[in-house]
Write an enzyme that holds these catalytic residues in place. Structure first.
Site, PDB file in Angstrom:
ATOM      1  N   ASP A  43       0.843  -1.196   0.000  1.00  0.00           N
ATOM      2  CA  ASP A  43       0.000   0.000   0.000  1.00  0.00           C
ATOM      3  C   ASP A  43       0.879   1.247   0.000  1.00  0.00           C
ATOM      4  O   ASP A  43       1.572   1.522   0.975  1.00  0.00           O
ATOM      5  CB  ASP A  43      -0.897  -0.002   1.247  1.00  0.00           C
ATOM      6  CG  ASP A  43      -1.858   1.183   1.258  1.00  0.00           C
ATOM      7  OD1 ASP A  43      -2.952   1.058   0.677  1.00  0.00           O
ATOM      8  OD2 ASP A  43      -1.508   2.232   1.832  1.00  0.00           O
ATOM      9  N   TYR A  48       2.887   9.729  -0.590  1.00  0.00           N
ATOM     10  CA  TYR A  48       3.970   9.174   0.226  1.00  0.00           C
ATOM     11  C   TYR A  48       5.334   9.474  -0.421  1.00  0.00           C
ATOM     12  O   TYR A  48       6.373   9.219   0.179  1.00  0.00           O
ATOM     13  CB  TYR A  48       3.819   7.658   0.419  1.00  0.00           C
ATOM     14  CG  TYR A  48       2.569   7.218   1.150  1.00  0.00           C
ATOM     15  CD1 TYR A  48       1.694   8.138   1.729  1.00  0.00           C
ATOM     16  CD2 TYR A  48       2.245   5.870   1.267  1.00  0.00           C
ATOM     17  CE1 TYR A  48       0.552   7.723   2.385  1.00  0.00           C
ATOM     18  CE2 TYR A  48       1.102   5.451   1.922  1.00  0.00           C
ATOM     19  CZ  TYR A  48       0.255   6.382   2.476  1.00  0.00           C
ATOM     20  OH  TYR A  48      -0.884   5.954   3.119  1.00  0.00           O
ATOM     21  N   LYS A  73      -2.687   5.833  -4.427  1.00  0.00           N
ATOM     22  CA  LYS A  73      -3.796   6.752  -4.125  1.00  0.00           C
ATOM     23  C   LYS A  73      -3.511   8.116  -4.734  1.00  0.00           C
ATOM     24  O   LYS A  73      -2.351   8.552  -4.765  1.00  0.00           O
ATOM     25  CB  LYS A  73      -3.953   6.934  -2.601  1.00  0.00           C
ATOM     26  CG  LYS A  73      -3.834   5.664  -1.784  1.00  0.00           C
ATOM     27  CD  LYS A  73      -4.127   5.873  -0.312  1.00  0.00           C
ATOM     28  CE  LYS A  73      -3.752   4.651   0.514  1.00  0.00           C
ATOM     29  NZ  LYS A  73      -2.325   4.552   0.858  1.00  0.00           N
ATOM     30  N   HIS A 106      -7.601   9.537  -2.157  1.00  0.00           N
ATOM     31  CA  HIS A 106      -6.999   9.482  -0.827  1.00  0.00           C
ATOM     32  C   HIS A 106      -7.745  10.329   0.202  1.00  0.00           C
ATOM     33  O   HIS A 106      -7.807   9.987   1.382  1.00  0.00           O
ATOM     34  CB  HIS A 106      -5.554   9.995  -0.959  1.00  0.00           C
ATOM     35  CG  HIS A 106      -4.617   9.600   0.126  1.00  0.00           C
ATOM     36  ND1 HIS A 106      -3.258   9.512  -0.070  1.00  0.00           N
ATOM     37  CD2 HIS A 106      -4.807   9.282   1.424  1.00  0.00           C
ATOM     38  CE1 HIS A 106      -2.665   9.168   1.061  1.00  0.00           C
ATOM     39  NE2 HIS A 106      -3.583   9.016   1.988  1.00  0.00           N
TER      40      HIS A 106
END
Ligand code: NAP
Length: 282
Positions: A43, A48, A73, A106
């Site tokens: 994930d 990120y 996401k 997200h």
């Protein structure tokens, strides 16, 4: 590895490896350890800033792409339709992949209703296998359900024994949406990990408190992907398939007082507006 079946008939592995707050260097060091330990589900997210490293680590592991389930996401800046079409391609380019198994919106802000069309087109084009939402409250999920030709397969929200999401699950019963839980171990909160009920059950089953929480998630039907840099914890978090909690034990865990670690605000917080240059990987 146990899987759950999503409302599109596809399988999702029940346990994965999350790479939130991991630098690219950490991903390159620890994702190979996770793949070696047997993880098949990863994930990540645009926000990120480590998708390039995720793709590199997977390619150099030698594990066949089709054996893996990879999620990313999109952030709200990507939701306007044309931007969404472009940013789905850019997500795949950063990962170095032809498709992702799951793509989520997200955060619940901006033009998510318009963007959903681009998500559906990406499914039809084979760029994305399943689509879903993260952090959306019921009334915004309903806005998507009202227009969706392809329904969200997954909802990723905070879930742990202090915030079991039973209310939202009741509201979405019948949609077949699979729940994924973030902060599955309370983001490492000692107070959660040291709750007496987990210590007692850990002694009974010869497991750790974290494994009792992981088993609770599995029996609640939650997909989870704890983050850990510790190879011992990586193994422990997968070693939960050889015992089962009894109904009364599940009920006892579900009677813990409920409060979320993070309340998703109605209006976008400042960080949502600034996370947009994904060429800059952490
Ligand atoms: N959609 C969203 O908005 C959202 C938000 C947050 C997170 N997420 C996703 O959810 C994933 C997990 O969330 P998270 O990483 O913040 O929280 P988490 O997995 O609940 O907690 C991570 C912490 O737990 C510790 N830990 C992991 N396994 C353990 C074990 N077996 N025993 C004891 N401690 C253990 C880790 O420390 P060690 O390194 O020492 O093991 C780390 O400090 C993220 O990586 C991300 O993929 C999504």
């Amino acid at each position: 590895m146990q899987s759950f079946i999503m409302n599109n008939g596809l399988k999702i592995p029940a346990v994965g490896y999350g790479v939130f707050q991991m630098t690219s260097k950490e991903v390159l060091e620890h994702l190979p350890q996770a793949l070696d330990a047997g993880y098949t589900h990863i994930d990540t997210a645009n926000a990120y800033f480590n998708e390039v490293a995720v793709g590199q680590a997977i390619r150099s592991s030698g594990v066949a792409r089709e054996r893996l389930f990879v999620t990313s996401k999109l952030f709200p800046q990507s939701y306007p339709y044309k931007q969404c079409v472009k940013d789905i391609d850019e997500t795949l380019a950063r990962l170095g992949m032809d498709y992702v198994d799951l793509l989520l919106f997200h955060q619940p802000y901006g033009e998510y209703v318009e963007g959903w069309k681009a998500m559906e087109e990406a499914v039809r084009a084979g760029k994305v296998r399943s689509i879903g939402l993260s952090n959306f409250p019921m009334h915004k999920i309903q806005e998507i359900l009202d227009v969706a030709e392809i329904r969200p397969a997954v909802l990723q929200v905070e879930i742990n024994p202090y915030w079991n999401q039973h209310e939202l699950k009741r509201q979405l019963a019948g949609t077949g949406i699979v729940f994924e839980g973030w902060y599955p171990l309370g983001h490492g909160d000692r107070a959660l990990l040291e709750e007496p009920v987990f210590a007692r059950l850990a002694r009974k089953y010869g497991k750790t408190s974290a494994q009792i929480i992981m088993r609770w998630h599995l029996q609640e039907g939650n997909v989870v992907f704890p983050k850990t840099l510790n190879p011992r914890h990586m193994k422990d978090n997968l070693d939960i398939f050889d015992f089962a909690l009894e109904d009364e034990e599940m009920a006892e865990i579900n009677s813990l007082p409920q409060r979320p670690y993070y309340q998703v605000p109605d209006e976008p917080p400042a960080f949502v507006l600034t996370h947009n240059d994904y060429s800059r990987q952490a």
